[in-house]
Motif scaffolding. Structure first.
Motif, PDB file in Angstrom:
ATOM      1  N   THR A  30       0.806  -1.227   0.000  1.00 52.46           N
ATOM      2  CA  THR A  30       0.000   0.000   0.000  1.00 52.46           C
ATOM      3  C   THR A  30       0.841   1.280   0.000  1.00 52.46           C
ATOM      4  O   THR A  30       0.606   2.159  -0.820  1.00 52.46           O
ATOM      5  CB  THR A  30      -0.980   0.073   1.201  1.00 52.46           C
ATOM      6  N   ALA A  31       1.826   1.373   0.902  1.00 54.25           N
ATOM      7  CA  ALA A  31       2.552   2.638   1.014  1.00 54.25           C
ATOM      8  C   ALA A  31       3.438   2.875  -0.211  1.00 54.25           C
ATOM      9  O   ALA A  31       3.380   3.932  -0.839  1.00 54.25           O
ATOM     10  CB  ALA A  31       3.390   2.659   2.291  1.00 54.25           C
ATOM     11  N   TYR A  32       4.214   1.846  -0.593  1.00 58.22           N
ATOM     12  CA  TYR A  32       5.085   2.019  -1.743  1.00 58.22           C
ATOM     13  C   TYR A  32       4.290   2.338  -3.017  1.00 58.22           C
ATOM     14  O   TYR A  32       4.629   3.288  -3.739  1.00 58.22           O
ATOM     15  CB  TYR A  32       5.996   0.780  -1.947  1.00 58.22           C
ATOM     16  N   PRO A  33       3.208   1.591  -3.314  1.00 59.49           N
ATOM     17  CA  PRO A  33       2.466   1.910  -4.546  1.00 59.49           C
ATOM     18  C   PRO A  33       1.908   3.337  -4.575  1.00 59.49           C
ATOM     19  O   PRO A  33       1.841   3.935  -5.649  1.00 59.49           O
ATOM     20  CB  PRO A  33       1.323   0.889  -4.546  1.00 59.49           C
ATOM     21  N   VAL A  34       1.534   3.881  -3.419  1.00 56.00           N
ATOM     22  CA  VAL A  34       1.020   5.254  -3.422  1.00 56.00           C
ATOM     23  C   VAL A  34       2.118   6.220  -3.868  1.00 56.00           C
ATOM     24  O   VAL A  34       1.896   7.107  -4.699  1.00 56.00           O
ATOM     25  CB  VAL A  34       0.465   5.645  -2.035  1.00 56.00           C
ATOM     26  N   VAL A  35       3.329   5.997  -3.334  1.00 56.72           N
ATOM     27  CA  VAL A  35       4.456   6.855  -3.713  1.00 56.72           C
ATOM     28  C   VAL A  35       4.765   6.685  -5.202  1.00 56.72           C
ATOM     29  O   VAL A  35       4.894   7.662  -5.952  1.00 56.72           O
ATOM     30  CB  VAL A  35       5.706   6.513  -2.865  1.00 56.72           C
TER      31      VAL A  35
ATOM     32  N   GLY B 118      -7.757  -0.554  -3.374  1.00 58.47           N
ATOM     33  CA  GLY B 118      -7.024  -1.282  -4.399  1.00 58.47           C
ATOM     34  C   GLY B 118      -6.868  -0.521  -5.698  1.00 58.47           C
ATOM     35  O   GLY B 118      -5.876  -0.669  -6.392  1.00 58.47           O
ATOM     36  N   THR B 119      -7.860   0.335  -6.014  1.00 59.23           N
ATOM     37  CA  THR B 119      -7.777   1.076  -7.265  1.00 59.23           C
ATOM     38  C   THR B 119      -6.589   2.038  -7.277  1.00 59.23           C
ATOM     39  O   THR B 119      -6.025   2.311  -8.327  1.00 59.23           O
ATOM     40  CB  THR B 119      -9.057   1.899  -7.479  1.00 59.23           C
ATOM     41  N   VAL B 120      -6.221   2.541  -6.101  1.00 61.80           N
ATOM     42  CA  VAL B 120      -5.124   3.511  -6.031  1.00 61.80           C
ATOM     43  C   VAL B 120      -3.773   2.826  -6.199  1.00 61.80           C
ATOM     44  O   VAL B 120      -2.861   3.369  -6.802  1.00 61.80           O
ATOM     45  CB  VAL B 120      -5.200   4.296  -4.695  1.00 61.80           C
ATOM     46  N   THR B 121      -3.657   1.592  -5.701  1.00 62.08           N
ATOM     47  CA  THR B 121      -2.344   0.949  -5.698  1.00 62.08           C
ATOM     48  C   THR B 121      -2.118   0.060  -6.912  1.00 62.08           C
ATOM     49  O   THR B 121      -1.022  -0.444  -7.108  1.00 62.08           O
ATOM     50  CB  THR B 121      -2.196   0.078  -4.436  1.00 62.08           C
ATOM     51  N   VAL B 122      -3.136  -0.105  -7.737  1.00 62.17           N
ATOM     52  CA  VAL B 122      -3.082  -1.197  -8.707  1.00 62.17           C
ATOM     53  C   VAL B 122      -1.983  -1.051  -9.764  1.00 62.17           C
ATOM     54  O   VAL B 122      -1.308  -2.035 -10.095  1.00 62.17           O
ATOM     55  CB  VAL B 122      -4.469  -1.414  -9.362  1.00 62.17           C
ATOM     56  N   ILE B 123      -1.766   0.137 -10.276  1.00 61.97           N
ATOM     57  CA  ILE B 123      -0.829   0.252 -11.399  1.00 61.97           C
ATOM     58  C   ILE B 123       0.616  -0.018 -11.000  1.00 61.97           C
ATOM     59  O   ILE B 123       1.278  -0.861 -11.612  1.00 61.97           O
ATOM     60  CB  ILE B 123      -1.026   1.590 -12.126  1.00 61.97           C
ATOM     61  N   PRO B 124       1.124   0.635  -9.943  1.00 56.08           N
ATOM     62  CA  PRO B 124       2.486   0.278  -9.523  1.00 56.08           C
ATOM     63  C   PRO B 124       2.608  -1.197  -9.150  1.00 56.08           C
ATOM     64  O   PRO B 124       3.604  -1.836  -9.485  1.00 56.08           O
ATOM     65  CB  PRO B 124       2.714   1.162  -8.293  1.00 56.08           C
ATOM     66  N   LEU B 125       1.567  -1.755  -8.507  1.00 56.94           N
ATOM     67  CA  LEU B 125       1.645  -3.170  -8.144  1.00 56.94           C
ATOM     68  C   LEU B 125       1.687  -4.067  -9.379  1.00 56.94           C
ATOM     69  O   LEU B 125       2.436  -5.043  -9.411  1.00 56.94           O
ATOM     70  CB  LEU B 125       0.452  -3.558  -7.265  1.00 56.94           C
ATOM     71  N   THR B 127       2.914  -3.318 -12.332  1.00 50.38           N
ATOM     72  CA  THR B 127       4.261  -3.245 -12.929  1.00 50.38           C
ATOM     73  C   THR B 127       5.241  -4.055 -12.090  1.00 50.38           C
ATOM     74  O   THR B 127       6.044  -4.816 -12.636  1.00 50.38           O
ATOM     75  CB  THR B 127       4.767  -1.783 -12.966  1.00 50.38           C
ATOM     76  N   MET B 128       5.164  -3.893 -10.771  1.00 48.49           N
ATOM     77  CA  MET B 128       6.099  -4.599  -9.903  1.00 48.49           C
ATOM     78  C   MET B 128       5.882  -6.111  -9.992  1.00 48.49           C
ATOM     79  O   MET B 128       6.835  -6.880 -10.076  1.00 48.49           O
ATOM     80  CB  MET B 128       5.913  -4.117  -8.463  1.00 48.49           C
ATOM     81  N   TRP B 129       4.619  -6.520  -9.966  1.00 45.50           N
ATOM     82  CA  TRP B 129       4.306  -7.955 -10.011  1.00 45.50           C
ATOM     83  C   TRP B 129       4.813  -8.590 -11.309  1.00 45.50           C
ATOM     84  O   TRP B 129       5.315  -9.697 -11.311  1.00 45.50           O
ATOM     85  CB  TRP B 129       2.799  -8.150  -9.867  1.00 45.50           C
ATOM     86  N   ARG B 130       4.682  -7.839 -12.410  1.00 42.21           N
ATOM     87  CA  ARG B 130       5.154  -8.357 -13.678  1.00 42.21           C
ATOM     88  C   ARG B 130       6.676  -8.509 -13.656  1.00 42.21           C
ATOM     89  O   ARG B 130       7.228  -9.501 -14.070  1.00 42.21           O
ATOM     90  CB  ARG B 130       4.726  -7.415 -14.809  1.00 42.21           C
TER      91      ARG B 130
END
Lengths: 296, 277
Positions: A30-35, B118-125, B127-130
């Protein structure tokens, strides 16, 4: 003396080790993705054009000019506000009903839990069918209660689709609000009611001057909590209307989904997320401000 | 004190109205799942069950590959529940037994992180997951599902453990148990009731989660919540409503069954969580 200090230090270290796995996973997801998201929103980051470079506020500027986006923003605000108002009123009413000590108490509590326990996606897909103009139960029920020949294509009509989406959303979310309000109502000491009755207060007066003020803190926290989840609603529009007709029911979360999966434009999608995050944050902060002012 | 008859009658009327509004669509889905596809396209709708059939369920097995979806849900849910029982209880123990500035900030963070959807974190996650090879794998999904369960479970365990007197573990420590041993031998067994309640609530959360599997799976991993929207269409114009309602039924029946049996526990669990927060 020396041993005691090391013991308490060991205890602190042990406590950190206990909380570490959970804390790390939560920070990581949660915290890292927000940044990261905040940073992405400043990039021209497109998987189709294979681009990833700094673009400053270009995404936000593009959004501000985009009519469809502004429409999404305004529908999201409308959706959230109308939903919350109904959820509050119906939720408090349902909580009061569940609180009564009568023969149907166990029944109403069990039934009220059901919408909470159902998956939003199941509810939304079922709703797509329920609002079907010919074979859906909504039109069918309206025809049965005396409006023979009633026919309305809910999901093909602009306001019809918006109303349908909001009704289903309310149906799904009232029960959770009611359950938490019930918990709060049950925490009110009985003497308060007795003394209010002795003073000759009516039921409505007791509700507005005794019960609601007493549970005000839980009430506000729940309004914040439910509101945040409404601003970020996705499934309902994904399954029921695909954002349509046109883009009249595209909630921000759905627009974000389309931008990320169909257009593969992560920079733009992140900018939309950023707007959602800011709307959520502003809403939350106003809520917390009000929360702090309440001292009961 | 007995309630006056009139008031009781009014309450019953409201109960029946609410019951109807909630149960009518649910009944309709369940009934449709046992109705032949062709009988579903009738107007006015036939609400009484006639010509009951298992065709829709058979179609789910054959055409949609039900077993893959069941397997995915069972594996991911079981793994996340196991992790949540053990790691969240452990974290709750740490939070309940040790109070200093750092630990309190960590606790506040975990509590407030529920506000980050979840909608806020989805895009970075994504990319990271891939990048990490986690997307579309069971372990990748399990981490995300488990993360979803953390705030509520940890807060509940911490609240429950703080009511257990520390003298119990101290006695075990004097008998030579390690700190970790005191937790597994003394505290964990005492957590059984709340573990049961939390596992029921967490099970329903996992079963119903849709956004995470939608965004983080492509073809390897399948879960039940994806089933309804992935049933192949019969033809261009007709939605396979029979099979869709059968899939919906498989999603709602476990949830409803748990609710009917464990109404008291679930209610108690949700209410306790709210008061803690």
């Amino acid at each position: 003396m020396k041993r005691k200090i090391t013991l308490s230090r060991r205890k602190t270290i042990f406590a950190w080790m206990c909380v570490l796995p959970v804390l790390v996973i939560r920070l990581w997801t949660t915290a890292y993705p927000v940044v990261a998201m905040s940073y992405y929103s400043l990039l021209d980051y497109d998987l189709i054009r294979r681009k990833k470079e700094f673009a400053g506020l270009q995404n936000i500027r593009n959004l501000a000019k985009n009519k469809q986006f502004l429409e999404s923003l305004s529908f999201t605000v409308k959706f959230t506000m109308i939903s919350i108002c109904f959820i509050i009123v119906l939720g408090v009413a349902l909580a009061l009903l569940m609180k009564q000590n009568f023969g149907g108490r166990k029944l109403i509590r069990t039934v009220a839990l059901i919408p909470w326990g159902l998956s939003m996606i199941v509810v939304s897909i079922a709703a797509l069918w329920a609002f079907d103009d010919t074979y859906g139960i909504v039109n069918d029920l309206i025809r049965r209660i005396g409006f023979e020949g009633y026919h309305f294509t809910w999901l093909a009509d602009k306001s019809g689709a918006q109303v349908a989406v909001i009704i289903v959303n309310i149906w799904k979310n009232v029960s959770f609000f009611a359950i938490i309000m019930l918990a709060a109502f049950q925490g009110i000491p009985g003497e308060l009611f007795e003394s209010a009755r002795i003073d000759g207060a009516s039921n409505w007066k007791i509700l507005f001057h005794v019960s609601l003020p007493y549970v005000m803190r839980t009430f506000i926290i729940m309004i914040i909590f439910v509101g945040v989840s409404q601003i970020n609603s996705f499934e309902i529009v994904y399954a029921m209307t695909k954002g349509g007709p046109g883009t009249t029911t595209s909630l921000l979360a759905y627009r974000l989904y389309m931008e990320a999966t169909k257009n593969m434009n992560y920079g733009m999608a992140s900018a939309i997320t950023m707007v959602m995050f800011l709307v959520t944050a502003v809403y939350g902060i106003i809520g917390l401000r009000i929360y702090r002012k309440v001292d009961y | 004190m007995k309630m006056p008859k009139r008031k009781s009658a009014v309450l019953w009327i409201f109960t029946i109205i609410v019951g109807f509004i909630i149960m009518w669509p649910v009944y309709w889905i369940v009934k449709s799942s046992f109705t032949k596809q062709i009988d579903l396209f009738k107007s006015p709708i036939e609400y009484m069950p006639v010509n009951m059939t298992l065709d829709n369920y058979r179609q789910l097995m054959d055409a949609a590959g039900l077993t893959d979806y069941l397997k995915g849900t069972i594996l991911i849910t079981a793994a996340s529940l196991f992790l949540s029982v053990f790691l969240c209880a452990l974290a709750g123990y740490g939070f309940a037994r040790c109070q200093n500035k750092g630990i309190n900030i960590a606790f506040a963070f975990i509590m407030f992180s529920t506000m980050i959807p979840g909608t806020v974190t989805v895009i970075p996650l994504m990319t990271m997951w891939r990048r990490m090879g986690l997307s579309d794998t069971f372990s990748g999904l399990t981490i995300l599902y488990f993360s979803l369960l953390i705030p509520f479970s940890t807060v509940m365990y911490a609240g429950f453990i703080s009511q257990i007197p520390p003298s119990l573990e101290e006695a075990a420590r004097i008998d030579g148990a390690t700190m970790f041993g005191a937790f597994t031998k003394v505290i964990l067994p005492l957590l059984k009731p709340i573990m049961a309640t939390l596992s029921i609530i967490n099970f329903i959360t996992c079963l119903n989660e849709f956004f995470i599997p939608l965004m983080f799976t492509t073809k390897n991993v399948k879960v039940m919540s994806l089933l309804m929207s992935s049933i192949p269409k019969l033809n261009q114009y007709q939605m396979p409503w029979g099979a869709i309602s059968a899939a919906g039924c498989l999603m709602l029946l476990p949830a409803i069954l748990f609710i009917v049996i464990f109404e008291k526990n679930i209610m108690g669990g949700l209410m306790m969580g709210s008061i803690k927060q």
